[in-house]
Design a protein around this motif. Sequence first.
Motif, short mmCIF file in Angstrom:
data_model
loop_
_atom_site.label_atom_id
_atom_site.label_comp_id
_atom_site.label_asym_id
_atom_site.label_seq_id
_atom_site.Cartn_x
_atom_site.Cartn_y
_atom_site.Cartn_z
N THR A 177 27.03 44.94 40.50
CA THR A 177 26.79 44.13 39.30
C THR A 177 27.32 44.83 38.05
O THR A 177 27.86 44.18 37.14
N LEU A 178 27.19 46.14 38.01
CA LEU A 178 27.74 46.90 36.88
C LEU A 178 29.26 46.73 36.82
O LEU A 178 29.83 46.53 35.75
N VAL A 179 29.92 46.83 37.97
CA VAL A 179 31.37 46.67 38.00
C VAL A 179 31.76 45.26 37.56
O VAL A 179 32.77 45.06 36.87
N ALA A 180 30.95 44.27 37.97
CA ALA A 180 31.27 42.87 37.67
C ALA A 180 31.14 42.54 36.19
O ALA A 180 31.70 41.53 35.73
N GLN A 181 30.39 43.36 35.44
CA GLN A 181 30.25 43.09 34.01
C GLN A 181 31.61 43.20 33.33
O GLN A 181 32.34 44.16 33.51
N LYS A 182 31.93 42.17 32.59
CA LYS A 182 33.21 42.06 31.87
C LYS A 182 34.41 41.98 32.81
O LYS A 182 35.53 42.30 32.41
N GLU A 183 34.18 41.54 34.07
CA GLU A 183 35.31 41.49 35.00
C GLU A 183 36.39 40.51 34.54
O GLU A 183 37.56 40.68 34.87
N ALA A 184 36.00 39.50 33.78
CA ALA A 184 36.98 38.52 33.32
C ALA A 184 37.78 39.03 32.11
O ALA A 184 38.82 38.47 31.77
N LYS A 185 37.29 40.11 31.48
CA LYS A 185 37.94 40.62 30.28
C LYS A 185 38.51 42.03 30.44
O LYS A 185 39.40 42.43 29.71
N ASN A 242 42.19 49.46 34.49
CA ASN A 242 40.98 48.75 34.09
C ASN A 242 41.29 47.36 33.56
O ASN A 242 41.06 47.04 32.38
N TYR A 243 41.81 46.53 34.46
CA TYR A 243 42.18 45.16 34.11
C TYR A 243 41.43 44.20 35.03
O TYR A 243 40.97 44.60 36.11
N PRO A 244 41.29 42.94 34.61
CA PRO A 244 40.51 41.97 35.41
C PRO A 244 40.89 41.92 36.89
O PRO A 244 40.01 41.84 37.74
N LYS A 245 42.18 41.98 37.21
CA LYS A 245 42.60 41.86 38.60
C LYS A 245 42.02 42.99 39.45
O LYS A 245 41.47 42.76 40.53
N GLN A 246 42.12 44.23 38.96
CA GLN A 246 41.62 45.38 39.72
C GLN A 246 40.08 45.40 39.75
O GLN A 246 39.49 45.79 40.76
N ILE A 247 39.47 44.97 38.66
CA ILE A 247 38.01 44.94 38.60
C ILE A 247 37.48 43.90 39.59
O ILE A 247 36.53 44.16 40.34
N LYS A 248 38.09 42.72 39.60
CA LYS A 248 37.66 41.68 40.54
C LYS A 248 37.85 42.13 41.98
O LYS A 248 37.04 41.82 42.85
N GLN A 249 38.93 42.88 42.23
CA GLN A 249 39.17 43.39 43.58
C GLN A 249 38.08 44.39 43.97
O GLN A 249 37.61 44.39 45.12
#
Length: 295
Positions: A177-185, A242-249
């Motif tokens: 959940t911490l990783v998912a925070q701001k995953e879209a940004k 640290n961009y949305p694509k890598q965070i979502k992955q």
Amino acid sequence: MRLGYFLKIARPANILTAISDIIAGFAIAGVLAPEIITTQYEQAVMLLIATIGLYAGGIVFNDIFDFESDTLHRPERVLPMGHISVKEAVVYGVSLFVIAIISAFLLSVYSGIVSVIICLLALSYDKYAKHHRVLGPLNMGLCRTFNLFLGMSIVPNTIQEVWFIGFIPLMFIAAITLVAQKEAKGNNKSSIVKAIILDGLVTSFFIVLMFKGYIDSLVSFPFLLFWFGINLFAKLNAVKKNYPKQIKQAVKIGVLSLIPLNAIYVAGFSDGYNAILLIGLLPLSIIIAKYYAVT
């Protein structure tokens, strides 16, 4: 067909991870051995139906409460696209919860109470806690903790005996959940670093359980290394890029890695053979994730 959209909004790849929670609970309760589970297959099926309904219902209400936000940031989702109306989604979500809770109560009052707690935790996260930096990870972690307890409730006194095992999914889901925070940004390096620390605490917790003799270290340790390795690699990549694509992955891998996480329980409390069978859900979930969203 519109039926496909009802399946899509429920995140079928994620549901497999919820099923793995229940199987892990069976292992902890000591009923996963073939000679035992065959005598309790009806109870097992009831709990599997319950977790499917609870998880899918929680995901559906997540999208209902996020409708306005998703219209801006996730327009490709089912509700913003108009494939299913919000009213239809509400009826769908409520139906899933009702079926799940009834199924759990048919097994026992104890299991039913656990299912109601999961339902309330899911709704509180969807509506309120997800927007809070601390309560969000804690609330979501408790959802998984009680889902593990739901599987353990096949033998009710198991939860009382090894309740502390619930801290493991609590910590790991908090990390996801911490990783998912701001995953879209993007721009959430500090949250990912905290998540890596939580993963380390989960690993340490398992090692303590091994030393204390709760789980078989020889059988379960390879599964622990596999789980930790894939998460560490994904999170470090998300820190570096640290961009949305890598965070979502990283979030996607974290969610799907709940299956190998649960395989650690199965290996430690049952045997390696059953753990390998459970790991078999992972490639299936990866294939499904190619066609259905995970985050």
